[in-house]
Design an enzyme around this catalytic site. Structure first.
Site, PDB file in Angstrom:
ATOM      1  N   HIS A 157      39.950 -15.009  15.465  1.00  0.00           N
ATOM      2  CA  HIS A 157      39.209 -13.824  15.911  1.00  0.00           C
ATOM      3  C   HIS A 157      38.395 -13.334  14.730  1.00  0.00           C
ATOM      4  O   HIS A 157      38.933 -13.079  13.654  1.00  0.00           O
ATOM      5  CB  HIS A 157      40.163 -12.735  16.375  1.00  0.00           C
ATOM      6  CG  HIS A 157      39.487 -11.417  16.626  1.00  0.00           C
ATOM      7  ND1 HIS A 157      38.385 -11.299  17.451  1.00  0.00           N
ATOM      8  CD2 HIS A 157      39.758 -10.175  16.159  1.00  0.00           C
ATOM      9  CE1 HIS A 157      38.008 -10.023  17.490  1.00  0.00           C
ATOM     10  NE2 HIS A 157      38.819  -9.328  16.707  1.00  0.00           N
ATOM     11  N   HIS A 161      34.614 -11.064  13.405  1.00  0.00           N
ATOM     12  CA  HIS A 161      33.629 -10.032  13.754  1.00  0.00           C
ATOM     13  C   HIS A 161      32.251 -10.505  13.303  1.00  0.00           C
ATOM     14  O   HIS A 161      31.462  -9.728  12.758  1.00  0.00           O
ATOM     15  CB  HIS A 161      34.013  -8.703  13.115  1.00  0.00           C
ATOM     16  CG  HIS A 161      35.213  -8.065  13.730  1.00  0.00           C
ATOM     17  ND1 HIS A 161      35.136  -7.108  14.714  1.00  0.00           N
ATOM     18  CD2 HIS A 161      36.533  -8.283  13.530  1.00  0.00           C
ATOM     19  CE1 HIS A 161      36.355  -6.749  15.085  1.00  0.00           C
ATOM     20  NE2 HIS A 161      37.223  -7.454  14.379  1.00  0.00           N
ATOM     21  N   ASP A 214      25.843 -29.560  23.023  1.00  0.00           N
ATOM     22  CA  ASP A 214      26.643 -30.507  22.247  1.00  0.00           C
ATOM     23  C   ASP A 214      28.110 -30.092  22.184  1.00  0.00           C
ATOM     24  O   ASP A 214      28.994 -30.920  21.974  1.00  0.00           O
ATOM     25  CB  ASP A 214      26.116 -30.613  20.814  1.00  0.00           C
ATOM     26  CG  ASP A 214      24.892 -31.504  20.703  1.00  0.00           C
ATOM     27  OD1 ASP A 214      24.664 -32.331  21.607  1.00  0.00           O
ATOM     28  OD2 ASP A 214      24.160 -31.366  19.701  1.00  0.00           O
ATOM     29  N   HIS A 241      33.764  -5.753  21.794  1.00  0.00           N
ATOM     30  CA  HIS A 241      34.740  -6.098  20.767  1.00  0.00           C
ATOM     31  C   HIS A 241      34.227  -7.262  19.914  1.00  0.00           C
ATOM     32  O   HIS A 241      33.725  -7.045  18.823  1.00  0.00           O
ATOM     33  CB  HIS A 241      36.077  -6.446  21.434  1.00  0.00           C
ATOM     34  CG  HIS A 241      37.207  -6.592  20.475  1.00  0.00           C
ATOM     35  ND1 HIS A 241      38.517  -6.717  20.899  1.00  0.00           N
ATOM     36  CD2 HIS A 241      37.245  -6.665  19.127  1.00  0.00           C
ATOM     37  CE1 HIS A 241      39.309  -6.843  19.843  1.00  0.00           C
ATOM     38  NE2 HIS A 241      38.563  -6.818  18.751  1.00  0.00           N
ATOM     39  N   TYR A 255      27.627 -40.961  19.594  1.00  0.00           N
ATOM     40  CA  TYR A 255      27.381 -40.113  18.423  1.00  0.00           C
ATOM     41  C   TYR A 255      28.435 -40.400  17.358  1.00  0.00           C
ATOM     42  O   TYR A 255      29.619 -40.535  17.665  1.00  0.00           O
ATOM     43  CB  TYR A 255      27.422 -38.631  18.823  1.00  0.00           C
ATOM     44  CG  TYR A 255      27.253 -37.689  17.660  1.00  0.00           C
ATOM     45  CD1 TYR A 255      25.992 -37.294  17.215  1.00  0.00           C
ATOM     46  CD2 TYR A 255      28.365 -37.171  16.987  1.00  0.00           C
ATOM     47  CE1 TYR A 255      25.831 -36.435  16.148  1.00  0.00           C
ATOM     48  CE2 TYR A 255      28.223 -36.306  15.926  1.00  0.00           C
ATOM     49  CZ  TYR A 255      26.962 -35.941  15.513  1.00  0.00           C
ATOM     50  OH  TYR A 255      26.815 -35.092  14.443  1.00  0.00           O
TER      51      TYR A 255
END
Length: 234
Positions: A96, A98, A121, A172, A230
Site C-alpha cells: 500500500h 501513497h 502489457d 485513499h 517476449y
C-alpha cells in the site's frame, strides 16, 4: 534466533523499495510478506522512517491479527493486508503506497482505462476503483472494512485477483499484491507509471478512447500467452 528471519528479511527489503521508487514520503506506505505454511505475515512497523527500518523491526502476526513476534506496533493498515490474505488465495505479498498519480485517480474516484500498450502489457482491463465505505463501516474497524471493500469490489465486478493485482480505493490510494512481497511492490511501481501515463493522456486529450481490444490482447498475449515471445527462453 527468529523463527521468521527469511520472512522478515523479505518484508524489509520490499519496504525499502517504496522509498527507492519514490512511491511515498516520510513513513507513508507499507508492504507485507506472507508465509502460507506458517500462516503468518511480516509487515512494516507503524510510523517508522524507511531509513530506520531493519529486518528485526518487522512485526510478525498470525491471520487472526495477533502479534507472534516483534517489539513495535505494526502498520495501521495491517487489517487491510490481513483481509486480503484471507480472501485472495495464493497471494504472498501486499503493498500500500501513497504514490502521487495513483492517489490522484483514487481521489477522483475513477478507474484507470486501458489507454495504451504499457497498460495492456500488465493488465487487460481498467484498474478498478472501489467506492467510499458507509459512515457505519468507517466507525467500525476502518482498515478491516477497507479490505472488505476491496474484496466486495472484486466479487461484484467478477474480477479475478489472480489476474488483476491492483486496485484503487476512492479518496485513499492504491493497494497491490502478488506472489511475493517483491512482486507486490513491483505492481505498485507499474500502477504508478500507468496512472501517470493515463493522467497525461486525458490532459492532452480529454476525449481519448481506450486501446482497441485486438491491440490490447496482442500485447498481453505476447508477454503472457501460451505462445509468448517476449524476453529470453530459459
Amino acid at each position: 534466533m527468529s523463527n521468521y528471519k527469511t520472512l522478515k528479511e523479505e518484508a524489509f527489503l520490499a519496504n525499502l523499495e517504496i522509498k527507492r521508487h519514490n512511491l511515498a514520503i516520510y513513513t507513508w506506505g507499507n508492504v507485507s510478506a506472507f508465509d502460507p505454511y506458517k500462516s503468518v505475515l511480516a509487515i512494516k512497523p507503524s510510523g517508522v522512517l524507511y531509513d530506520d527500518l531493519t529486518p528485526d523491526s518487522m512485526v510478525v502476526l498470525d491471520l487472526e491479527g495477533k502479534i507472534v513476534e516483534g517489539r513495535l506496533r505494526p502498520s495501521s493498515d495491517t487489517e487491510t493486508h490481513r483481509v486480503l490474505y484471507l480472501e485472495f488465495p495464493g497471494i504472498r505479498g501486499v503493498a500500500h503506497t501513497h504514490s502521487t498519480y495513483a492517489v490522484a485517480w483514487a481521489q477522483a474516484g475513477k478507474p484507470i482505462p486501458v489507454f495504451g500498450t504499457t497498460h495492456a502489457d500488465h493488465v487487460t482491463r481498467e484498474i478498478p476503483c472501489a467506492g467510499f465505505m458507509s459512515p457505519e463501516e468507517t466507525k467500525n474497524n476502518y482498515e478491516y472494512e477497507t479490505g472488505k471493500l476491496i474484496v466486495k469490489t472484486f466479487k461484484e465486478n467478477k474480477i479475478d485477483p489472480a489476474n488483476i493485482k491492483m486496485v484503487l480505493v476512492s479518496g485513499h490510494g492504491p493497494f497491490t499484491w502478488g506472489g511475493s512481497a517483491g512482486d507486490s511492490i513491483y505492481n505498485s511501481v507499474v500502477l504508478e507509471e500507468i496512472s501517470k501515463m493515463a493522467l497525461l493522456t486525458v490532459t492532452i486529450n480529454p476525449g481519448a478512447f481506450p486501446l482497441p481490444e485486438h491491440i490490447m490482447m496482442k500485447h498481453w498475449e505476447r508477454k503472457h500467452g501460451k505462445d509468448a515471445y517476449y524476453g529470453q527462453t530459459p
